[in-house]
Design a protein around this motif. Structure first.
Motif, PDB file in Angstrom:
ATOM      1  N   ASN A  22       0.956  -1.232  -0.099  1.00 50.65           N
ATOM      2  CA  ASN A  22      -0.069  -0.156   0.011  1.00 50.65           C
ATOM      3  C   ASN A  22       0.819   1.268  -0.035  1.00 50.65           C
ATOM      4  OD1 ASN A  22      -2.361  -1.376   0.116  1.00 50.65           O
ATOM      5  ND2 ASN A  22      -2.670  -1.618   2.081  1.00 50.65           N
ATOM      6  N   LEU A  25       2.285   2.040  -3.432  1.00 48.06           N
ATOM      7  CA  LEU A  25       1.258   2.264  -4.363  1.00 48.06           C
ATOM      8  C   LEU A  25       0.888   3.923  -4.107  1.00 48.06           C
ATOM      9  CD1 LEU A  25      -1.116  -0.851  -4.521  1.00 48.06           C
ATOM     10  CD2 LEU A  25       0.579   0.017  -6.060  1.00 48.06           C
ATOM     11  N   LEU A  26       0.911   4.085  -2.873  1.00 47.60           N
ATOM     12  CA  LEU A  26       0.727   5.574  -2.341  1.00 47.60           C
ATOM     13  C   LEU A  26       1.771   6.419  -2.948  1.00 47.60           C
ATOM     14  CD1 LEU A  26      -1.109   7.641  -1.038  1.00 47.60           C
ATOM     15  CD2 LEU A  26       0.143   6.953   1.133  1.00 47.60           C
ATOM     16  N   LEU A  28       3.767   5.821  -5.642  1.00 46.85           N
ATOM     17  CA  LEU A  28       3.440   5.772  -7.005  1.00 46.85           C
ATOM     18  C   LEU A  28       2.326   6.946  -7.184  1.00 46.85           C
ATOM     19  CD1 LEU A  28       3.790   2.158  -8.459  1.00 46.85           C
ATOM     20  CD2 LEU A  28       5.258   4.296  -8.916  1.00 46.85           C
ATOM     21  N   VAL A  29       1.171   6.894  -6.792  1.00 48.25           N
ATOM     22  CA  VAL A  29       0.167   7.846  -6.988  1.00 48.25           C
ATOM     23  C   VAL A  29       0.479   9.203  -6.705  1.00 48.25           C
ATOM     24  CG1 VAL A  29      -2.174   8.620  -6.177  1.00 48.25           C
ATOM     25  CG2 VAL A  29      -1.471   6.236  -6.476  1.00 48.25           C
ATOM     26  N   ILE A  30       1.229   9.459  -5.602  1.00 50.79           N
ATOM     27  CA  ILE A  30       1.462  10.937  -5.176  1.00 50.79           C
ATOM     28  C   ILE A  30       2.605  11.202  -6.279  1.00 50.79           C
ATOM     29  CG2 ILE A  30       2.905  12.279  -3.660  1.00 50.79           C
ATOM     30  CD1 ILE A  30       1.563  10.554  -1.471  1.00 50.79           C
ATOM     31  N   PHE A  32       3.025  10.549  -9.573  1.00 50.67           N
ATOM     32  CA  PHE A  32       2.495  10.866 -10.815  1.00 50.67           C
ATOM     33  C   PHE A  32       1.514  12.016 -10.554  1.00 50.67           C
ATOM     34  CE2 PHE A  32      -1.331  10.383 -13.800  1.00 50.67           C
ATOM     35  CZ  PHE A  32      -0.479   9.957 -14.748  1.00 50.67           C
ATOM     36  N   ALA A  33       1.005  12.492  -9.462  1.00 50.21           N
ATOM     37  CA  ALA A  33       0.282  13.614  -9.443  1.00 50.21           C
ATOM     38  C   ALA A  33       1.264  14.840  -9.494  1.00 50.21           C
ATOM     39  CB  ALA A  33      -0.601  13.594  -8.056  1.00 50.21           C
ATOM     40  N   VAL A 248       2.501   6.316 -17.659  1.00 49.56           N
ATOM     41  CA  VAL A 248       1.370   5.589 -17.370  1.00 49.56           C
ATOM     42  C   VAL A 248       1.533   4.137 -17.927  1.00 49.56           C
ATOM     43  CG1 VAL A 248      -1.113   4.890 -17.653  1.00 49.56           C
ATOM     44  CG2 VAL A 248      -0.475   7.365 -17.203  1.00 49.56           C
TER      45      VAL A 248
END
Length: 301
Positions: A22, A25-26, A28-30, A32-33, A248
């Motif tokens: 988790n 993944l968090l 990676l999301v941050i 990318f943002a 992506v």
């Protein structure tokens, strides 16, 4: 940390690929943002560095359309000054009034604009496209739509006007392509009421009408009556569309590889775990990757 721990389950990562945790993944999301936000800023301030690559021209559009007509045994359409000016007016009007439709909120119609340029038609039609980056993609999209294709391949039309315009529409920087078709009426019956117009509903994809339709529009925009080829060519150092898809794709591919390796090793070693089903995740990410490649830019009406 061993690089392999990112992808291979083992006791050091609790038998779960580290990249699938988790926290990973968090991150990676941050990341990318943050990269996306930085990209937006650079795109606004330096579009020559990071922007959308375009290559569209009137001549290419005309050649592609007439090529499709030739395949179907139809004569070539002639580029018409009045229809071209009407098409330019339509693009300007859509940007100025922030709408994406054949008929404007103020009641302005394609037929108003065409008649306003002094083109007294017996048949007229309109195809619209937005967000396409090449002439080929726009014409291909029109040709895959039955109503737009019908306009392009109509034996009734003799002339065409084309406009390419860049601006902000409904909060989005985009490129509009306006294609107006026509055939001049017989002077003996021009402006008579004997040719009843076909009613067009908003549900229809492409606008087409035989006969006279309304009075001239209220637009006062004037254009030089020239048929000089309009070209929109933008070649930034980094294409934001390609770059976004590439980032992506890399992220999804890494996750997919990790899931597949995780599934194989866990099944082979019979490691008991109370986590989600990897197969479901593999299928979902595969679908995302497929969509990434199959998704087309642009919209037509």
């Amino acid at each position: 940390m061993n690089f392999l721990h990112l992808f291979l389950p083992n006791p050091n990562n609790n038998h779960r690929s580290k990249i699938l945790h988790n926290t990973s993944l968090l991150i990676l999301v941050i990341a990318f943002a943050l990269v996306s936000s930085l990209g937006i800023v650079v795109n606004k301030s330096h579009p020559e560095v990071l922007g959308i690559a375009y290559q569209i021209s009137d001549q290419e559009l005309l050649n592609l359309v007439n090529s499709e007509r030739a395949k179907n045994g139809l004569p070539a359409l002639l580029l018409n000054v009045k229809l071209t000016n009407a098409a330019r007016q339509k693009a300007t009007h859509m940007f100025a009034n922030n709408y994406w439709a054949h008929f404007a909120p103020d009641g302005t119609s394609p037929w108003n604009l065409i008649k306003g340029q002094g083109y007294n038609y017996i048949y007229a039609g309109e195809n619209l496209a937005r967000g396409f980056t090449t002439s080929y993609d726009a014409v291909k999209a029109w040709m895959t739509s039955p109503t737009h294709k019908a306009n392009i391949l109509s034996a009734q039309f003799k002339d065409v006007g084309l406009a390419i315009s860049e601006g902000k529409l409904q909060g989005e920087d985009t490129v509009l392509i306006v294609q107006m078709f026509g055939a001049l009426s017989n002077p003996a019956i021009a402006d008579t009421k004997s040719l009843a117009p076909i009613e067009i509903t908003k549900k229809e994809e492409a606008a087409v009408i035989p006969g006279v339709r309304g009075a001239a529009g209220s637009l006062q925009v004037k254009y030089d009556a020239t048929l000089a080829d309009t070209k929109l060519t933008v070649n930034p150092i980094i294409d934001v569309i390609f770059g976004t898809r590439a980032v992506v794709f890399v992220i999804l591919s890494l996750l997919l590889i990790a899931l597949i390796l995780d599934l194989i090793i866990v099944e082979k070693k019979k490691i008991p775990r109370a986590v989600g089903n990897n197969i479901d995740h593999i299928i979902l990410i595969t679908l995302f990757i497929a969509f990434l490649f199959l998704a087309k830019l642009g919209n037509i009406i």
